[in-house]
Design an enzyme around this catalytic site. Structure first.
Site, PDB file in Angstrom:
ATOM      1  N   LYS A 174       0.878  -1.173   0.000  1.00 48.22           N
ATOM      2  CA  LYS A 174       0.000   0.000   0.000  1.00 48.22           C
ATOM      3  C   LYS A 174       0.920   1.228   0.000  1.00 48.22           C
ATOM      4  CE  LYS A 174      -1.641   3.100   1.850  1.00 48.22           C
ATOM      5  NZ  LYS A 174      -1.591   4.566   1.466  1.00 48.22           N
ATOM      6  N   CYS A 282      13.680  11.025   6.069  1.00 45.84           N
ATOM      7  CA  CYS A 282      13.808  10.775   7.502  1.00 45.84           C
ATOM      8  C   CYS A 282      15.260  10.756   7.954  1.00 45.84           C
ATOM      9  CB  CYS A 282      13.125   9.459   7.874  1.00 45.84           C
ATOM     10  SG  CYS A 282      13.930   7.995   7.212  1.00 45.84           S
ATOM     11  N   GLU A 383       9.498  17.268  13.826  1.00 50.25           N
ATOM     12  CA  GLU A 383      10.071  16.863  12.547  1.00 50.25           C
ATOM     13  C   GLU A 383       9.422  17.716  11.461  1.00 50.25           C
ATOM     14  OE1 GLU A 383      11.034  12.838   9.998  1.00 50.25           O
ATOM     15  OE2 GLU A 383       9.093  12.992  10.990  1.00 50.25           O
TER      16      GLU A 383
END
Length: 500
Positions: A174, A282, A383
């Protein structure tokens, strides 16, 4: 007419049946270029059913059969690098060279999967007792799922499914609905390489599709990469449903720069690691921790380099940085910059309000550099996932490491120094899963594993490498005792010499 991205189930395109579609934009223009089918729970069921059917034969297939497919797959991916990268650029916005780099890092894991035969070797202990042997083997889990993020629409899926299928599992992917096309091409090429129908399936969707996978009784394990709140949710929900989970979350990666460091090299690294891929990764360095009196000089060198970065459409060879994925994300990133001064930071570079001539409706933002940032500020704590670099000042190595270890995140980190002793201390003392010594983005090569600590990872296994193989297999121990042929009943001679 807007093109439609449909699902890939059972080795062929499956048109969306839910009636729900999501928009896919070209980040450079802001125009909707594609619509993506959003799967219902029933469509997820169909993908899992196709994977379960395929597992009956794929799980029992030989290692030679699996690796033959993977070798052909690797060749097709290599031949189609530019096509995959072009899809990434069109839907994500990153520059073509960056997209090619993403494909190359994904190919590393395909290559690892091609050599899966050595990774799946078991162990044997003979004569643990009289005529008793014990062996350990690893077997596939069955149907496994991957839920992947928008920032690496080819690489992160390739961190998952090649190893999973090499181990004998079947896979339901997905991908992010923001840039879905690369995933379909990856699946089509796998089919072209000879992967049996149903071994790799792609369902597009939103939370409906995700929740259907997390609850499905025939899904044995779930791999996820994304933000920390969603990673925590994935881990809790899938675990509650009895699944094995590896859920990689967010990050706030720090780079510690000691006074003895080569400041030119450190500034180069900071600019590359903070602003590459528009900061949407990330493993981006988002916080530089300057030790001692070097802060002013380091900030000046970073600014000098950052001001030279060329921002433009990803398909323009002159561009070094592209737009952000959506206008909403662009606005959120900008809000951290506009709020930073009020929270005590010095805004050295303000990238908000940036536009590209001829592409005014694109999701543009310039490079931002914030100095003397407080650990209490939102720009430091959150973040940001955009081209915003925070610089913090500390007086000592010890203060710098304490600051870094106080962060709830522990994904990647780096130190820049010429002192081997300091570097050795750092790699032992810092609380992060991946450490770079004079390397700003320490993403491991494919045969080591990728993953963080603390709020950057939920679950026990990192991605790819040995951890990846262990995650996609489960151990079984077999204890065997056979009678000696010499003890056979009288009158039966098996032709073995009597030895006692």
């Amino acid at each position: 007419m807007t093109k439609t991205v449909n699902h890939w189930i059972g080795g062929k395109t499956a048109e969306g049946a839910s009636g729900q579609y999501g928009p896919v934009t070209d980040p450079a223009t802001g125009a909707v270029t594609t619509r993506v089918a959003l799967a219902s729970a029933e469509e997820v069921d169909a993908a899992v059913a196709a994977a379960k059917t395929a597992y009956a034969s794929w799980g029992a297939s030989s290692l030679a059969q699996r690796t033959a497919v993977l070798f052909r797959y690797r060749a097709l991916l290599d031949a189609r690098r530019d096509d995959i990268a072009a899809l990434i650029t069109a839907e994500h916005g990153k520059v073509h060279s960056d997209a090619l780099g993403e494909v190359a890092r994904g190919l590393e894991i395909v290559e690892l999967a091609c050599g899966i035969t050595t990774q799946l070797k078991g162990e044997l202990s003979t004569q643990v007792s009289s005529r008793v042997d014990v062996s350990s083997i690893r077997q596939p889990l069955g149907v496994v799922a991957g839920i992947t993020p928008f920032n690496f629409p080819a690489m992160v899926p390739m961190w998952m499914f090649p190893l999973a299928i090499a181990c004998g599992n079947t896979f339901v992917l997905k991908p992010s609905e923001k840039d879905p096309s690369a995933a379909n091409l990856l699946a089509e090429l796998a089919s072209e390489a000879g992967l049996p129908d149903g071994v790799l399936n792609v369902v597009h969707g939103d939370k409906v599709a995700v929740d259907a996978l997390l609850a499905h009784p025939d899904v044995a394990a779930v791999s996820f990469v994304g933000s920390t709140p969603i990673a925590r949710y994935i881990h809790a929900t899938a675990s509650a449903n009895g699944k094995r989970v590896q859920a990689l979350g967010g990050a706030k990666n720090h780079m510690l720069v000691l006074p003895d460091a080569d400041l030119d090299a450190a500034a180069d690294a900071a600019v590359s690691a903070a602003y590459g891929s528009a900061g949407e990764r990330c493993m981006a360095i988002s916080a530089v921790v300057a030790v001692g009196a070097i802060g002013d000089e380091l900030v000046a060198k970073i600014r000098e380099r950052a001001e030279k970065i060329v921002i433009g459409p990803g398909d323009d060879p002159a561009s070094e940085m592209g737009p952000l994925i959506t206008a909403a994300h662009r606005d959120k990133v900008a809000s951290y910059v506009t709020g930073a001064a009020a929270q005590g930071a010095e805004v050295v570079l303000d990238g908000t309000g940036y536009t590209v001539e001829g592409f005014e409706d694109g999701h543009w933002i310039g490079l931002s550099l914030l100095d003397k940032v407080s650990t209490d500020s939102d720009a430091y704590k959150d973040e940001i996932f955009g081209p915003v670099l925070c610089v913090l000042r500390v007086d000592s190595y010890e203060e710098g490491v304490a600051l870094m270890n106080a962060s709830p995140f522990g994904n990647g980190t780096a130190i820049f120094t010429r002192d081997g002793g300091a570097a050795r201390r750092f790699q032992l003392e810092v609380e992060a899963g991946m450490v770079g010594v004079n390397v700003p983005i320490p993403v491991p090569v494919g045969y080591h594993s990728f993953g963080g600590w603390k709020d950057s990872l939920f679950g026990d296994h990192h991605v790819y490498g040995n951890d990846g193989v262990h995650f996609y297999t489960r151990g079984k121990v077999v204890t065997t005792r056979w009678p000696d042929p010499a003890d056979a009943p009288a009158g039966v001679d098996l032709g073995f010499p009597r030895n006692h």
